[in-house]
Scaffold this motif. Structure first.
Motif, PDB file in Angstrom:
ATOM      1  N   GLY A 207       5.554   1.304  23.819  1.00 22.73           N
ATOM      2  CA  GLY A 207       5.152  -0.082  23.581  1.00 22.73           C
ATOM      3  C   GLY A 207       5.454  -1.023  24.725  1.00 22.73           C
ATOM      4  N   LYS A 208       6.299  -0.575  25.695  1.00 23.27           N
ATOM      5  CA  LYS A 208       6.618  -1.363  26.901  1.00 23.27           C
ATOM      6  C   LYS A 208       7.292  -2.699  26.580  1.00 23.27           C
ATOM      7  CE  LYS A 208       4.499   1.810  29.279  1.00 23.27           C
ATOM      8  NZ  LYS A 208       5.263   2.815  30.051  1.00 23.27           N
ATOM      9  N   THR A 209       7.939  -2.807  25.431  1.00 23.98           N
ATOM     10  CA  THR A 209       8.602  -4.056  25.051  1.00 23.98           C
ATOM     11  C   THR A 209       9.838  -4.288  25.908  1.00 23.98           C
ATOM     12  OG1 THR A 209       7.907  -3.638  22.774  1.00 23.98           O
ATOM     13  CG2 THR A 209       9.564  -5.370  23.124  1.00 23.98           C
ATOM     14  N   PRO A 210       9.941  -5.453  26.554  1.00 22.85           N
ATOM     15  CA  PRO A 210      11.120  -5.724  27.374  1.00 22.85           C
ATOM     16  C   PRO A 210      12.284  -6.250  26.532  1.00 22.85           C
ATOM     17  CG  PRO A 210       9.585  -7.542  27.568  1.00 22.85           C
ATOM     18  CD  PRO A 210       8.926  -6.514  26.670  1.00 22.85           C
ATOM     19  N   GLY A 211      13.468  -6.204  27.117  1.00 29.08           N
ATOM     20  CA  GLY A 211      14.638  -6.735  26.439  1.00 29.08           C
ATOM     21  C   GLY A 211      15.789  -6.847  27.405  1.00 29.08           C
ATOM     22  N   ALA A 212      16.889  -7.419  26.938  1.00 28.18           N
ATOM     23  CA  ALA A 212      18.062  -7.575  27.796  1.00 28.18           C
ATOM     24  C   ALA A 212      19.311  -7.627  26.938  1.00 28.18           C
ATOM     25  CB  ALA A 212      17.947  -8.832  28.651  1.00 28.18           C
ATOM     26  N   VAL A 213      20.417  -7.204  27.519  1.00 30.62           N
ATOM     27  CA  VAL A 213      21.710  -7.277  26.855  1.00 30.62           C
ATOM     28  C   VAL A 213      22.749  -7.619  27.908  1.00 30.62           C
ATOM     29  CG1 VAL A 213      22.228  -4.818  27.175  1.00 30.62           C
ATOM     30  CG2 VAL A 213      23.293  -6.062  25.289  1.00 30.62           C
ATOM     31  N   LYS A 214      23.826  -8.315  27.528  1.00 27.04           N
ATOM     32  CA  LYS A 214      24.874  -8.672  28.468  1.00 27.04           C
ATOM     33  C   LYS A 214      26.094  -7.773  28.288  1.00 27.04           C
ATOM     34  CE  LYS A 214      23.692 -13.429  29.588  1.00 27.04           C
ATOM     35  NZ  LYS A 214      24.236 -14.801  29.805  1.00 27.04           N
ATOM     36  N   ALA A 215      26.758  -7.492  29.412  1.00 27.73           N
ATOM     37  CA  ALA A 215      27.917  -6.596  29.368  1.00 27.73           C
ATOM     38  C   ALA A 215      28.952  -7.034  30.393  1.00 27.73           C
ATOM     39  CB  ALA A 215      27.478  -5.163  29.661  1.00 27.73           C
ATOM     40  N   ARG A 216      30.233  -6.821  30.049  1.00 24.66           N
ATOM     41  CA  ARG A 216      31.322  -7.119  30.990  1.00 24.66           C
ATOM     42  C   ARG A 216      31.465  -6.008  32.032  1.00 24.66           C
ATOM     43  NH1 ARG A 216      34.175 -11.390  29.297  1.00 24.66           N
ATOM     44  NH2 ARG A 216      33.968 -11.997  27.101  1.00 24.66           N
ATOM     45  N   PHE A 217      31.098  -4.787  31.643  1.00 20.78           N
ATOM     46  CA  PHE A 217      31.226  -3.642  32.546  1.00 20.78           C
ATOM     47  C   PHE A 217      30.008  -2.754  32.389  1.00 20.78           C
ATOM     48  CE2 PHE A 217      32.414   0.906  32.911  1.00 20.78           C
ATOM     49  CZ  PHE A 217      32.664   0.943  34.271  1.00 20.78           C
ATOM     50  N   VAL A 218      29.514  -2.241  33.516  1.00 19.58           N
ATOM     51  CA  VAL A 218      28.351  -1.350  33.506  1.00 19.58           C
ATOM     52  C   VAL A 218      28.689  -0.093  34.297  1.00 19.58           C
ATOM     53  CG1 VAL A 218      25.954  -1.045  34.259  1.00 19.58           C
ATOM     54  CG2 VAL A 218      26.686  -3.249  33.326  1.00 19.58           C
ATOM     55  N   PHE A 219      28.389   1.069  33.710  1.00 19.29           N
ATOM     56  CA  PHE A 219      28.470   2.328  34.451  1.00 19.29           C
ATOM     57  C   PHE A 219      27.071   2.896  34.577  1.00 19.29           C
ATOM     58  CE2 PHE A 219      28.719   7.026  34.492  1.00 19.29           C
ATOM     59  CZ  PHE A 219      29.327   7.167  35.738  1.00 19.29           C
ATOM     60  N   VAL A 220      26.700   3.287  35.803  1.00 26.39           N
ATOM     61  CA  VAL A 220      25.373   3.838  36.076  1.00 26.39           C
ATOM     62  C   VAL A 220      25.516   5.346  36.277  1.00 26.39           C
ATOM     63  CG1 VAL A 220      23.336   3.720  37.539  1.00 26.39           C
ATOM     64  CG2 VAL A 220      24.706   1.663  37.154  1.00 26.39           C
ATOM     65  N   GLY A 221      25.230   6.099  35.228  1.00 24.86           N
ATOM     66  CA  GLY A 221      25.248   7.559  35.307  1.00 24.86           C
ATOM     67  C   GLY A 221      23.837   8.071  35.150  1.00 24.86           C
ATOM     68  N   ALA A 222      22.984   7.721  36.096  1.00 27.13           N
ATOM     69  CA  ALA A 222      21.547   7.968  35.948  1.00 27.13           C
ATOM     70  C   ALA A 222      21.034   9.084  36.837  1.00 27.13           C
ATOM     71  CB  ALA A 222      20.786   6.672  36.250  1.00 27.13           C
ATOM     72  N   GLY A 223      21.925  10.000  37.240  1.00 27.27           N
ATOM     73  CA  GLY A 223      21.480  11.088  38.100  1.00 27.27           C
ATOM     74  C   GLY A 223      20.899  10.550  39.391  1.00 27.27           C
ATOM     75  N   GLY A 224      19.762  11.108  39.799  1.00 30.69           N
ATOM     76  CA  GLY A 224      19.127  10.686  41.037  1.00 30.69           C
ATOM     77  C   GLY A 224      18.673   9.239  41.037  1.00 30.69           C
ATOM     78  N   TRP A 225      18.460   8.667  39.845  1.00 29.85           N
ATOM     79  CA  TRP A 225      18.017   7.276  39.764  1.00 29.85           C
ATOM     80  C   TRP A 225      19.168   6.280  39.860  1.00 29.85           C
ATOM     81  CZ3 TRP A 225      13.455   5.484  36.196  1.00 29.85           C
ATOM     82  CH2 TRP A 225      12.248   5.917  36.758  1.00 29.85           C
ATOM     83  N   ALA A 226      20.397   6.764  39.972  1.00 27.59           N
ATOM     84  CA  ALA A 226      21.541   5.851  40.052  1.00 27.59           C
ATOM     85  C   ALA A 226      21.408   4.908  41.242  1.00 27.59           C
ATOM     86  CB  ALA A 226      22.841   6.638  40.140  1.00 27.59           C
TER      87      ALA A 226
END
Length: 467
Positions: A207-226
């Motif tokens: 559906g390609k619906t966008p969204g957003a959320v706020k965070a105090r800490f983010v970890f990027v464990g996205a493999g090659g897309w990190a």
């Protein structure tokens, strides 16, 4: 990695709200998927690239120390019912190294002489006797011609790990405990707000619906897309980094007669110019209760950073801060380029010939080619790096993982590194709980033979690895 970090945070701060975003319909479908990796519990028992100098065991010992922490964490989680029965994700599988030719035989013997006195490598065996090696791994010796010298080492305490199963089981537990797992949700951008919080902007793939959320800490464990996600955050620490994608294929057999004859992971020397992840190996595998044997990997090339990535990945990572470094890598790694071209030109028959170096009595009809995962090797400072690197912002509000080796085997110590970098104020208070989960955390096992033997025996018993 993300599942491990989420699990540790739940143990340390159960009151924190945690969400995970996965762009595919299931977790563990990229690098952690069991058919996208060799499943080796990397403890440097058989991997020669951790010890190029046979007299210097430091790197091999360091890798083994890290794997012991992962074993201890898994054992603790099994005891508490967070991970399922150990046989669903880890199985005892001896680790071997097999080499041919006088030069490599001399090297392997010297390596053995160094490692046999290291407590974490206790029980390592060495042989140049075809009868002994046949007992260890019959496929290696059957119909092998006499002449060229060969040798092997064997460590009975090695393991085969289904990292996909570990990941799925950890996420199941996290979801039961309140984790908000958003599947089919692609993170598009990270933006730091004036309030100091990170705005995670995402788009639903259906559906390609966008969204957003706020965070105090983010970890990027996205493999090659990190790297793409970290670049979108704008943190200065990611400047200068680039990645080079290398894919792989394996030959796999499920022929019961062959599977019954091979109960080990056998590594050898890498070809000239080949990256460490391309070291040839013949692996016994256990996935979903079914045994198989895999040989490879054979390098492939795609501009994608993930199997399900974009053909534009290799181009869209380019920045003014990293283009010079990447061009230098291209010029100074001609051996790698030559190796990759050679791999891409290999026919199936040539790949079977490569297998024949390990398994002289091979029938190509027993083996199928399967596509393995994509690996994004780190480029920094004009050099191509083959390790795993944590990139964190100076204030610790965001961290990500780049690189491909030694992979999930060292997830526990790498995530401990993330916790220490990103939560320095809480870390000292967390140590007692971390030591309950990983009793030898903060110590060096290899310096204490009794402690090393006891730790390995304890995790072997809890993980069902004891003979």
């Amino acid at each position: 990695m993300s599942a491990t970090l989420g699990t540790l945070l739940k143990e340390l701060q159960p009151d924190w709200k945690v969400a995970a975003f996965e762009r595919l319909g299931e977790v563990a479908q990229e690098s952690s998927n069991p058919w996208n990796n060799a499943g080796t519990g990397h403890a440097a028992l058989c991997e020669l690239n951790y010890m190029p100098d046979p007299a210097d065991p430091a790197k091999a010992v360091s890798i083994n120390e890290q794997f012991q922490l992962s074993r201890q964490l898994w054992a603790s989680l099994v005891e508490r019912g967070i991970l399922d029965a150990p046989s669903t994700f880890i199985n005892a599988t001896p680790h071997m190294t097999f080499v041919q030719g006088e030069k490599d035989v001399a090297y392997l013997k010297a390596r053995y002489e160094t490692l046999k006195d290291q407590p974490l490598f206790a029980g390592i065996e060495y042989s140049e006797d075809s009868r002994v090696i046949h007992q260890w791994a019959p496929l290696l010796m059957e119909k092998r011609k006499k002449g060229e010298p060969f040798a092997a080492t064997r460590v009975p305490s090695g393991t085969d790990v289904d990292f996909g199963a570990v990941t799925r089981q950890l996420f199941d537990h996290l979801v039961e405990g309140g984790l908000n797992l958003r599947l089919d949700t692609e993170v598009r951008k990270l933006k730091r707000g004036k309030d100091g919080l990170w705005e995670v902007r995402y788009r639903n793939r259906v559906g390609k619906t966008p969204g957003a959320v706020k965070a105090r800490f983010v970890f990027v464990g996205a493999g090659g897309w990190a790297i793409k996600v970290l670049q979108s955050s704008g943190i200065k620490e990611i400047q200068g980094y680039g990645v080079f994608p290398i894919g792989g294929q394996f030959l796999r057999t499920t022929n019961p007669a062959l599977v019954a004859k091979h109960k080990a992971k056998v590594y050898s020397q890498a070809a000239v110019g080949a990256p460490p992840m391309s070291v040839p190996h013949l692996d016994a595998r256990m996935v979903d209760g079914e045994g198989s044997v895999m040989f490879g990997p054979f390098a492939t090339f795609s501009p994608k950073f993930l199997k399900t990535g974009s053909l534009l990945d290799i181009v869209t990572q380019v920045r003014l801060s990293n283009i010079g470094s990447m061009l230098k890598v291209a010029v100074t790694n001609l051996d790698l380029v030559k190796y990759l071209v050679g791999e891409l030109l290999k026919s199936r028959a040539k790949k079977i010939d490569g297998l024949r170096q390990f398994v002289p009595d091979v029938d190509g009809a027993d083996w199928e080619l399967i596509q393995a995962g994509q690996r994004a090797q780190v480029m920094k400072g004009g050099k191509l790096q083959f390790g795993t690197e944590v990139v964190a912002s100076a204030d610790g509000s965001i961290a990500g993982l780049l690189g491909a080796s030694p992979g999930a085997s060292t997830a526990a110590p790498i995530m401990l590194d993330v916790l220490q970098k990103c939560f320095p104020q809480q870390f000292d208070a967390w140590k007692p709980r971390l030591q309950e989960l990983m009793p030898t955390f903060g110590t060096k096992l290899n310096g204490d033979p009794q402690a090393a033997a006891a730790a390995i025996a304890t995790t072997s018993q809890k993980l069902g690895l004891s003979a």
